[in-house]
Design an enzyme around this catalytic site. Sequence first.
Site, short mmCIF file in Angstrom:
data_model
loop_
_atom_site.label_atom_id
_atom_site.label_comp_id
_atom_site.label_asym_id
_atom_site.label_seq_id
_atom_site.Cartn_x
_atom_site.Cartn_y
_atom_site.Cartn_z
N THR A 196 57.15 79.99 34.14
CA THR A 196 56.56 79.91 32.75
C THR A 196 55.77 80.90 32.28
O THR A 196 55.90 81.48 30.93
CB THR A 196 55.81 78.43 32.78
OG1 THR A 196 56.50 77.50 33.50
CG2 THR A 196 55.38 78.00 31.54
N GLY A 215 63.96 89.37 32.32
CA GLY A 215 63.75 88.33 33.62
C GLY A 215 63.94 89.22 34.77
O GLY A 215 63.29 90.18 35.13
N SER A 264 46.35 83.17 24.93
CA SER A 264 45.27 82.98 25.95
C SER A 264 45.52 83.58 27.26
O SER A 264 45.00 84.18 28.10
CB SER A 264 45.04 81.67 26.10
OG SER A 264 43.99 81.41 27.17
N ASP A 312 58.00 79.36 39.42
CA ASP A 312 57.63 79.11 38.05
C ASP A 312 57.65 80.08 37.24
O ASP A 312 56.94 81.13 37.38
CB ASP A 312 56.52 78.24 37.93
CG ASP A 312 56.04 77.58 36.78
OD1 ASP A 312 56.73 77.83 35.87
OD2 ASP A 312 55.16 77.18 36.66
N ALA A 359 46.49 73.61 26.46
CA ALA A 359 46.03 73.03 27.68
C ALA A 359 47.81 73.03 28.24
O ALA A 359 48.57 72.29 27.55
CB ALA A 359 45.41 71.97 27.74
N ASP A 406 54.11 86.19 29.45
CA ASP A 406 52.65 86.56 29.19
C ASP A 406 52.14 87.69 30.38
O ASP A 406 51.19 88.42 30.12
CB ASP A 406 51.80 85.31 29.22
CG ASP A 406 52.38 84.52 28.16
OD1 ASP A 406 53.08 84.88 27.09
OD2 ASP A 406 52.37 83.33 28.08
N GLU A 410 52.48 82.23 17.87
CA GLU A 410 52.10 80.84 18.06
C GLU A 410 50.89 80.46 16.96
O GLU A 410 50.86 79.37 16.61
CB GLU A 410 51.69 80.49 19.61
CG GLU A 410 52.67 80.45 20.48
CD GLU A 410 52.37 79.88 21.78
OE1 GLU A 410 53.16 79.38 22.49
OE2 GLU A 410 51.21 80.31 22.35
N GLY A 454 52.23 77.27 37.62
CA GLY A 454 51.19 77.39 36.47
C GLY A 454 51.35 78.80 35.71
O GLY A 454 52.32 79.67 35.85
#
EC number: 2.7.1.15
Length: 308
Positions: free
Chosen positions: A252, A225, A45, A250, A15, A256, A143, A291
């Site tokens: 983040t 990037g 995920s 964002d 989360a 992924d 991970e 997010g």
Amino acid sequence: MSEKSGIVILGIFAADTAYKAKRLPHIAETLMGSGFTLGPGGKGSNQAIAAAKAGGKVTFISRVGNDAFGAMALAAYAEAGVKANVMKMEGVSTGAAFIFVDEVSGDNAIIVVPGAAGLIGVEDVEANRAAIESAAIFMTQLEQPLEAALHALSIAKRAGGITIFNPAPAGAIPDSIYGLCDFIVPNEVEAAELVGHAIETDEQARAAAHTLVDRGAKAAVITLGARGAFYHTAGQSEFVPAFSAGNVIDTTGAGDAFVGGFATAISEGRAPTEAVRFGCATAAIAVTRPGTAPAMPSRAEITALLGS
């Protein structure tokens, strides 16, 4: 064996608790922030959701706790159309991540606690052997415990599937893993950790990719990037420029998003350089939203940005 199809991903759910502020606080300092979000995350995920939203047929292998964050994970997979081969554990919390987001640049810093997914082992891989062996694409990261990733990559490779390895977060890996990788896909920080030198120029990226292929990977894709990505095999090298889809909010989930989009394009039989372009477009859209998993774009959005 029947014809292979779909993408199987081994990884963790965490989360994401994301805090936006002007900087990280110092020890013993309290700092006022300017934003907060809570949503589904974890590299594997996120990649599963990105690949599914991009049009891939995805199965995700993981563990979560029997708690609110675990329920969040399963709801996210249902919404995105990901088949969840996810063990629900009692007495162990679901993974969680602290994410600092710079309110000006959108850059981030992250602390991840895998929780239940930190207990993923060879037994989880064996329980999903049939799915891995029948998959066109198998993908994993670092991970969850390395032993599980190695075992799954080995099964997929022996079964004739295409393997994608995202060596993230950065860290030491055994030399034996390179020969199991059809594509190794680090970002510039992770690649620098693997090869032992900075990746600040195109030539340094080229040298790093060459090293990764020399170690046994069939192909290396280094994400850079805002500069795009560099694709390299023994017979081909190509820089693929980044796309712009608007203001960066964002970063983040950018890596992924790229890997998920890339895996979907490869699963559809696209040429690797075209798959890199597809991944770059996926990431370009994701960084314009806050997010991680919720920021992943739809197939229609990716297609529109690519112009095809």
